[in-house]
Each structure stands twice: as structure tokens, then as C-alpha cells.
Enzyme design. Structure first.
Site, PDB file in Angstrom:
ATOM      1  N   ASP A 284       0.875  -1.161   0.000  1.00 47.43           N
ATOM      2  CA  ASP A 284       0.000   0.000   0.000  1.00 47.43           C
ATOM      3  C   ASP A 284       0.922   1.223   0.000  1.00 47.43           C
ATOM      4  OD1 ASP A 284      -2.176   1.634  -0.112  1.00 47.43           O
ATOM      5  OD2 ASP A 284      -3.222   0.752   1.577  1.00 47.43           O
TER       6      ASP A 284
HETATM    7  C1  BGC Z   1      -5.023   3.175   0.000  1.00 50.76           C
HETATM    8  C2  BGC Z   1      -5.230   2.129  -1.056  1.00 50.76           C
HETATM    9  C3  BGC Z   1      -5.151   2.751  -2.411  1.00 50.76           C
HETATM   10  C4  BGC Z   1      -3.818   3.448  -2.563  1.00 50.76           C
HETATM   11  C5  BGC Z   1      -3.610   4.110  -3.908  1.00 50.76           C
HETATM   12  C6  BGC Z   1      -3.774   3.983  -0.258  1.00 50.76           C
HETATM   13  O1  BGC Z   1      -3.670   5.071   0.597  1.00 50.76           O
HETATM   14  O2  BGC Z   1      -4.989   2.562   1.267  1.00 50.76           O
HETATM   15  O3  BGC Z   1      -6.449   1.470  -0.861  1.00 50.76           O
HETATM   16  O4  BGC Z   1      -5.323   1.787  -3.403  1.00 50.76           O
HETATM   17  O5  BGC Z   1      -3.720   4.444  -1.575  1.00 50.76           O
HETATM   18  O6  BGC Z   1      -4.371   5.243  -4.027  1.00 50.76           O
END
Ligand code: BGC
Length: 750
Positions: A284
């Protein structure tokens, strides 16, 4: 004490990409030939994902994106919206980097891309998997036509805590239903060919446990038993592997002390080992780097070594691998073989998407123009929004609004009656619209749709927008009061702002925000019947309204067609059929409150009963339970019959129940089947969903539904670390929600 049955269920292992019927042939030899030409720098570059033109995190923006791509230091770009720039980026990657490896574009396509659908939690409330599939096929077609290859969706996290802002992104609190929804979404994003120009690679996230962050606070600690993890959190992820999901994403949280991104037990042992997942695992947002902040890695080198060794592959937005992986290799903390394997998983996905055959296949301006925002997409969004709405209360049949009834003058009031801004009726996750400050002008508001519809029917309608900012509270309240005084009936559009819905949007209380309960109380001084419409992204608590307001409709955050869908439901052209997939508590302090809880040694039968598991100030029961939702008609359940009184491990039990439409209009009902193992080897939930069917019945019509149960449905992750069913008596329940059910018993024999 029951004896254990040795029913060990062989969970199928899938190679997610070979499960795809991709038109791209002979990937492996081409992949190996390319890998052989790559320098270590270029390999590590493929594991690096950098941020495009939209940021949802706290990274330090890297300048010189094109220079990095030219130098072969970038494998993927996330959150990039500008179509022409995407083409320019791909041109640099393909024509100006040494090996010409195309860029993989990833994006959060969460509830529609250009055509915004209801939030995922609302979609789940339809209990209509075909409708969910249609929505995701549309989202995939739009996103792919706009140059995206990969969506960071579905979020399959189960949660018991509606304070957590991301409850809106999941399918609710039930792992069995959550697994079906996860598979439906993956099937429709990916189709049966990843290289088709209307499909996206899917990503099951967040692996794992994120929905159980302490206090429902974003990015917080998660600690849970292996039994709970296996039983509650992991089933939708395993279902995702079985559906051929191309990629997985790590979670931000620690699980039992170990950050998920460097959690070998999760990624190596369970995901790759037990489930045989061969696809790509992406971090993530800077979650590799955050292992250092968690206090579980010393520096970039340590973090790189730990995350890669755990089985994670690609570094989203953090640059940790860029700074640390080469040194980790030099120090012998990781092997080149491990790096190669991770790179293979990235390249394999690019091959499967067809990017090596034509890097520009998703960047066709004509196709883009023909695909985005088709009128039929809006129609699908409208139908889904109407189907997702849940009628919680309808005393005296106040709804649907009847022009022949006693009310002439209707006052539409509230902060969400005609709101343009704050991404209202949508969520923070509407990034595909481009501008983060998007002003919602594409949304049809309740005032825009409902007012003319009601006027056409012969009602007189006034619209009073009530701003609830600190400055205009009293003025707003008196305007609302006046409007209500002049009316025969009030429709109050309340709830949450769209931007309060999604990541980093946690709350400490679920009570109606921004003084809206007071607004309701003031308005009701006139004693005019009120319909409360909630635009919400999570279960809210509204005890006063439940007691005093005759009609309550949960409209969720419905997307672009908010007003039209609301008009369809309030006027009765659509009979509501949504049912909750999350429990609505009476107050915030009841959390965690969920239907599939354990019984405890002292369950409370009645509120106030001392020496039982309960509170002095609130009953244990929810305001509205899992599976609940009313219709403009009524349904009756009868004749719960079992095909046998006992089944052996290899046998199937048929459970039949008759559902009748006992009201005056045609309606749809979600019939639900639950089980309970009342004397297992460990304590088991008081109810577990194991089947449902959504049916349409005309007035007076009845239908007998038959559900099948086998030993596999009765199995659970036991204290010996296996999925098994215990022999003995089981209870089976059928009804229209998790509380009002018919009940029968059967035996599972050894
Ligand atoms: C989130 C994810 C997301 C990623 C890309 C993160 O902060 O937890 O779910 O896919 O950002 O935007």
C-alpha cells in the site's frame, strides 16, 4: 462433546494469470528472454511504482517522472488521470528507455470511473450480484478506455467498526457474502481476458486485517487470533484467489505486531504457500517505508529485505526499494533470485495485459470518446442506486408518496437537498473524475429530480437548503422551521458529506453529524409527518429519529444519479429492496456490534437483566440488524422443511422455505438462510449466513425456495488449525433478515 470429523477441505490453488484465458501466448519464454537482458537497476526499477498527477498520500513528490522512466527506474505509475500525458509517458517508456518496457498504469476505480455508481457498501446492499457485475464491467470499460490497466479494487476487508471510514468500500460484515461480492467484482473487472481493451487487472486489498484497526482508527494496530483471522478476515481473500484475481495489495496495519507488508505468515505462508497465488503483490502507499515508522525495520535496507523476503513485490509511492534493495542484495539479505521472481510477476502482468504487443492499446482517443459516460451507463447507475436504498421505517405506509393521499404541500429541506460541492452523494474515491476539488455538477441532486417529479404528480414543493456551518446555524434552523410550518409533509435530506467518506475519514461518533438531529427536532415541532432520507457512507446512529420520525430511508452515497434514484423510490416507481449488510447500532458505544457474534457464557435475554453480558444504558440489540430492509409490500415466510433429519459428511441437505407476497404491490425480497452450530468443539457464532436468494413476487404470489447445505458449509477453522465440521446437531434459520427467522434442526453424522 462432539467428535471431530476429518473433513479437510482442499482449497484449490490457482495461478491467477494462467487462470485467465489471455490471448497473449507464450508469455514465459518472452519474459525470460527479457529478464536475461535486464540490469539489476532495471529490475529494481520494475518494482517501483510512482505517483502520477493525483496524490492521496503523504509522499514527497518526485520530480522528473519522465527522466526516471527514461532511465528505466519506474515499472508502474499510479493515480494518473491526464489521458494525453499517459500517452506521453508511455512513449518515453517504450521509445526512450533502454529496454522499452511499457509502463503499467494503476488506479483506484472504486465505485465507477467517469460514471459514478453508488459506493461499494451500497452496491452490496442490493444483494444483486448481477447488478454489481454490470457496474464493474462499466467501470472497467471506462477506465481501460482512459488508459488505465489495473484497478486497486476490490477492497474485500470485513469490518465490525463503522467508525472506520473505509467501511464504505467493502461489502459489509459478513465473510461469506463478502466472498461472493469479491468474486463478482473480480470477474467483471477482469473478464476472461486481461488483454481485452475493456478489462482491468483487479487487486484484492488490503491483505490483511485492516478492517479490524483498533478503535476504527485509520492505519491503526490490528491484533487477532489465528482462528478469527481465518474465519472472518481471510475468506474473501481466498475467494479472490479462486476467482483468478491478478494482484493483491498489502495492508498498512501491523497484524499481531508484524506490519502486513513484511508479514511472512500472511504473504509467503498463506497467500503464496497455502493458496498458491502466483500473481503480483503491491505494497500500500509507502507501506514498505512505513515498516520503519512502525518500528519493525531499521532503515530502507532493512525494510526492503523484510518486505521482499515476505513475498511482497512492488513498492507503491515510497521509493524504499529504490533506496534500499540494491544494498540489501549486496549484504546478502535477499537473493537475486528473489528479486527476479518479483520482477517476473510484474512483467507477467504486463504481458497478460497485452502491453508488450501494443503498449498503446489502451490509449486510443476514438475509443475513449466512444466509451466514456454513455447514457446507458448512467441508467445502470440509477437502477443500482435505487436498488441499493434501504427502507428502515415506514409507519402507516407514509411512503410511497401518493398524490391521492392527504398531503399536498411537501417541504424538501436539509443540507443534502441540493448540495453541489464536497463530492456530496459520492465519496473521496471519485478520483477518476480528475479534479480533486470536483464540484459535483454531474450529480443529479434530490431537488433537481424530486421537485419536478413531485410537481408533475400534483404536489406543491418547496426547497430549503440548510447550511450547517457554524456561522449560519440559527438562521438555517428558522428557515427550515418556516418551510416545515407551511408544508403538509417534510422530506429531510440528511447524512454525511461525500468527502467524509473513504480513506482517512474515520469518526469517533456515529450520531448524526453537524447538528442534524437538532435540525430534525426543530422541524418536527410543527408536528408534520417527516421522511428522513440519509446520504451516508456508514451505519449512523439516530435514536431520536428512530423513535419519532415515521419514515426513514437509507440512500447511502448513491453517485451521479442520486436525485433520480431517490425520486424513483419515494414515488414508488421502484419498490425498495435493499437490505443492510452492516448492523446499524443504537449508539456509538455499542460498537463492535455484528450479527455473527458468539453467544458468551451469559447472553442477555432482556435489557436490564443483571449478571449478563450487557450495558446498563442500552440494550444489546441493534437499531437495525444485518439483513434488514422493508418494502412497500410485505412478505411472509412459512413451511421451513428439510429434506432429511440427518446428513453424512458427503451428503447434501435441502432446505426449503415458502415466501409469499402478503401486501398490495409487486416487490423484491432477499430471502436469507443462516446456520448455527450450538455445540461445536469451540464456541461458534449465534448465526452465520450461508445462502440467499432475491426474488420478485406479485401480490398474493408465493414461491418455495430451496437452499443446499453440505458439510463444507458447516466447517470452520478450528483450534487444530484446519477447516473442519463437527458432527452433531445444527440449527438452520430462514427469513427476511438475521433476526426474524423460522428455525429447524438437523444432524451432521460422522
Ligand atoms: C489506500 C489504497 C489505495 C492506494 C492508492 C492507499 O492510501 O490505502 O487502498 O489503493 O492508496 O491510491
Amino acid at each position: 462433546m462432539k467428535k471431530m470429523l476429518s473433513i479437510a477441505f482442499a482449497w484449490l490453488s490457482f495461478n491467477s494469470l494462467s487462470a485467465q484465458n489471455t490471448s497473449v501466448q507464450n508469455i514465459e519464454p518472452r519474459l525470460e528472454a527479457l529478464l536475461a537482458k535486464m540490469t539489476l537497476d532495471e529490475k529494481i526499477g520494475q518494482l517501483n511504482q510512482v505517483v502520477g498527477d493525483i496524490s492521496t498520500g503523504t509522499e514527497v513528490r518526485s520530480d522528473g517522472l519522465l527522466a526516471q522512466i527514461r532511465a528505466g527506474k519506474v515499472g508502474s505509475v499510479l493515480s494518473h488521470t491526464n489521458f494525453d500525458n499517459k500517452t506521453a509517458i508511455q512513449q518515453v517508456a517504450v521509445r526512450e528507455s533502454r529496454l522499452g518496457i511499457p509502463i503499467l498504469f494503476g488506479f483506484d476505480v472504486i465505485h465507477g470511473y467517469k460514471t459514478i455508481f453508488p459506493i461499494p457498501l451500497a452496491q452490496a446492499a442490493t444483494w444483486n450480484l448481477a447488478a454489481i457485475e454490470r457496474a464493474e464491467r462499466i467501470a472497467a470499460a471506462e477506465a481501460a478506455a482512459d488508459g488505465q490497466h489495473w484497478t486497486f479494487s476490490p477492497m474485500v476487508d470485513i469490518t465490525h467498526d463503522p467508525r472506520w471510514g473505509r467501511v464504505m468500500e467493502g461489502a459489509g460484515e459478513d465473510p461469506w457474502y463478502g466472498s461472493l461480492v469479491a468474486q463478482a467484482r473480480i470477474r467483471s473487472f477482469q473478464g476472461d481476458d486481461l488483454s481485452a481493451v475493456n478489462t482491468l487487472a483487479a487487486c484484492a486489498k488490503h491483505f490483511a486485517g485492516y478492517g479490524f484497526t483498533e478503535g476504527g482508527r485509520e492505519y491503526n494496530t490490528v491484533d487477532m487470533s489465528e482462528q478469527r483471522l481465518r474465519q472472518l478476515v481471510l475468506p474473501p481473500f481466498e475467494a479472490a484467489v479462486q476467482a483468478g484475481c491478478a494482484t493483491f495489495m498489502n495492508a498498512f496495519n501491523t497484524l499481531n505486531g508484524v506490519p502486513a507488508s513484511m508479514n511472512k505468515h500472511l504473504v509467503s505462508d498463506i497467500l503464496r504457500g497455502e493458496w498458491g497465488f502466483r500473481g503480483l503483490v503491491v505494497s500500500d502507499w509507502n507501506s514498505f517505508g512505513e515498516t520503519i515508522i512502525h518500528g519493525a525495520a531499521a532503515d530502507d535496507v532493512d525494510a526492503s529485505a523484510k518486505c521482499l523476503s515476505a513475498g511482497s513485490d512492488m513498492d507503491m509511492a515510497g521509493g524504499t526499494f529504490q533506496r534500499g534493495l540494491q544494498k540489501a542484495l549486496a549484504q546478502g539479505r535477499v537473493s537475486e533470485q528473489q528479486i527476479d521472481d518479483a520482477v517476473r510477476r510484474v512483467l507477467r502482468l504486463k504481458f497478460a495485459l497485452g502491453l508488450f504487443d501494443d503498449p498503446f492499446r489502451y490509449l486510443n482517443p476514438n475509443r475513449r470518446a466512444q466509451t466514456l459516460e454513455k447514457p446507458e451507463y448512467r441508467q445502470a447507475s440509477r437502477e443500482m442506486a435505487a436498488e441499493s436504498m434501504v427502507l428502515l421505517k415506514n409507519d402507516g405506509g407514509l411512503l410511497p408518496l401518493d398524490p391521492k393521499g392527504p398531503f399536498r404541500k411537501i417541504a424538501l429541506i436539509g443540507p443534502y437537498v441540493n448540495s453541489i460541492g464536497h463530492k456530496d452523494y459520492m465519496s473521496f474515491w471519485t478520483l477518476g473524475l480528475g479534479n480533486p476539488q470536483y464540484d459535483s455538477t454531474k450529480v443529479v441532486t434530490p431537488a433537481q429530480a424530486l421537485k419536478p417529479r413531485l410537481e408533475e404528480m400534483g404536489f406543491e414543493v418547496t426547497v430549503t437548503e440548510v447550511c450547517l456551518d457554524a456561522n449560519c446555524d440559527e438562521k438555517a434552523l428558522s428557515a427550515a422551521l418556516n418551510a416545515a410550518r407551511e408544508a403538509d409533509l417534510v422530506i429531510a435530506c440528511l447524512g454525511e458529506r461525500g468527502i467524509d467518506c473513504g480513506e482517512s475519514r474515520c469518526v469517533s461518533t456515529l450520531e448524526l453529524p453537524r447538528g442534524q438531529e437538532r435540525l430534525l427536532q426543530v422541524v418536527s415541532r410543527n408536528n408534520k409527518p417527516t421522511v428522513m432520507v440519509l446520504f451516508n457512507s456508514r451505519p449512523l446512529a439516530f435514536p431520536w429519529a428512530s423513535e419519532n420520525v415515521p419514515a426513514i430511508l437509507v440512500a447511502w452515497q448513491p453517485g451521479f444519479e442520486a436525485g433520480n434514484a431517490l425520486a424513483d423510490v419515494l414515488t414508488g416507481s421502484v419498490n425498495p429492496s435493499g437490505k443492510l449488510t452492516v448492523t446499524f447500532p443504537r449508539n456509538t458505544g455499542q460498537i463492535p456490534l455484528y450479527y455473527n457474534h458468539l453467544n458468551t457464557g451469559r447472553p442477555q435475554a432482556n435489557f436490564g437483566q443483571m449478571w449478563t453480558s450487557g450495558y446498563l444504558d442500552v440494550p444489546n440489540t441493534p437499531a437495525y440488524p444485518f439483513g434488514y430492509g422493508l418494502s412497500y409490500t410485505t412478505f411472509g415466510y412459512s413451511g421451513l422443511t428439510l429434506s432429511k433429519t440427518a446428513i453424512g459428511p458427503g451428503e447434501t441437505l435441502e432446505v426449503s422455505v415458502t415466501v409469499a407476497n402478503t401486501g398490495k404491490v409487486t416487490g423484491q425480497e432477499v430471502a436469507q438462510l443462516y446456520i448455527r452450530d450450538p455445540a461445536a468443539d469451540i464456541a461458534r457464532p449465534v448465526k452465520e449466513l450461508k445462502g440467499f436468494e432475491k426474488i420478485r413476487l406479485a401480490p398474493g404470489e408465493r414461491r418455495t425456495l430451496t437452499f443446499k447445505l453440505s458439510a463444507k458449509d458447516l466447517a470452520y477453522w478450528n483450534h487444530e488449525g484446519r477447516f473442519k465440521a463437527d458432527s452433531g446437531q445444527f440449527r438452520v434459520f430462514a427469513g427476511g433478515n438475521s433476526v426474524e427467522v423460522l428455525e429447524a434442526e438437523f444432524e451432521l453424522k460422522e
